[in-house]
Design a protein around this motif. Sequence first.
Motif, PDB file in Angstrom:
ATOM      1  N   ALA A 148      -5.021  -1.634  -6.761  1.00 54.80           N
ATOM      2  CA  ALA A 148      -6.407  -1.293  -6.413  1.00 54.80           C
ATOM      3  C   ALA A 148      -6.765   0.098  -6.924  1.00 54.80           C
TER       4      ALA A 148
ATOM      5  N   THR B 141      -7.822   5.014  -1.662  1.00 59.75           N
ATOM      6  CA  THR B 141      -7.642   3.672  -2.223  1.00 59.75           C
ATOM      7  C   THR B 141      -6.160   3.326  -2.317  1.00 59.75           C
TER       8      THR B 141
ATOM      9  N   GLN C 190      -7.448  -0.122 -10.608  1.00 53.45           N
ATOM     10  CA  GLN C 190      -8.746  -0.754 -10.832  1.00 53.45           C
ATOM     11  C   GLN C 190      -9.877   0.232 -10.554  1.00 53.45           C
ATOM     12  N   GLN C 191      -9.777   0.969  -9.437  1.00 57.79           N
ATOM     13  CA  GLN C 191     -10.802   1.955  -9.089  1.00 57.79           C
ATOM     14  C   GLN C 191     -10.859   3.071 -10.123  1.00 57.79           C
TER      15      GLN C 191
ATOM     16  N   SER D 262       0.809  -1.210   0.000  1.00 61.51           N
ATOM     17  CA  SER D 262       0.000   0.000   0.000  1.00 61.51           C
ATOM     18  C   SER D 262       0.848   1.268   0.000  1.00 61.51           C
TER      19      SER D 262
ATOM     20  N   HIS E 170      -5.013   0.327  -0.048  1.00 53.90           N
ATOM     21  CA  HIS E 170      -5.029  -0.936  -0.782  1.00 53.90           C
ATOM     22  C   HIS E 170      -3.938  -1.077  -1.834  1.00 53.90           C
TER      23      HIS E 170
END
Length: 70
Positions: free
Chosen positions: A39, A31, A42-43, A6, A35
């Motif tokens: 991540a 995010t 992806q978001q 992260s 994460h």
Amino acid sequence: MDHANSTTADWEALTQILGHHTNWPEHWHTTLAQHGQAALLQQASHDLATGVRSSGDEHTPIQPTRQVSA
């Protein structure tokens, strides 16, 4: 949650794909911090595809800084 992942981010690549981090929606920062980079990407991909700028905001579309071909 893997905190090592992260906190590791390829800032040059993220800036190239998503623009300067000061222009990101707030939830992208969260995010990334919670994460990790995968991540976040992806978001961001989901948000860009649906035009959502922040959680619950479908009225302010966001645009990628450049088009990324698959």
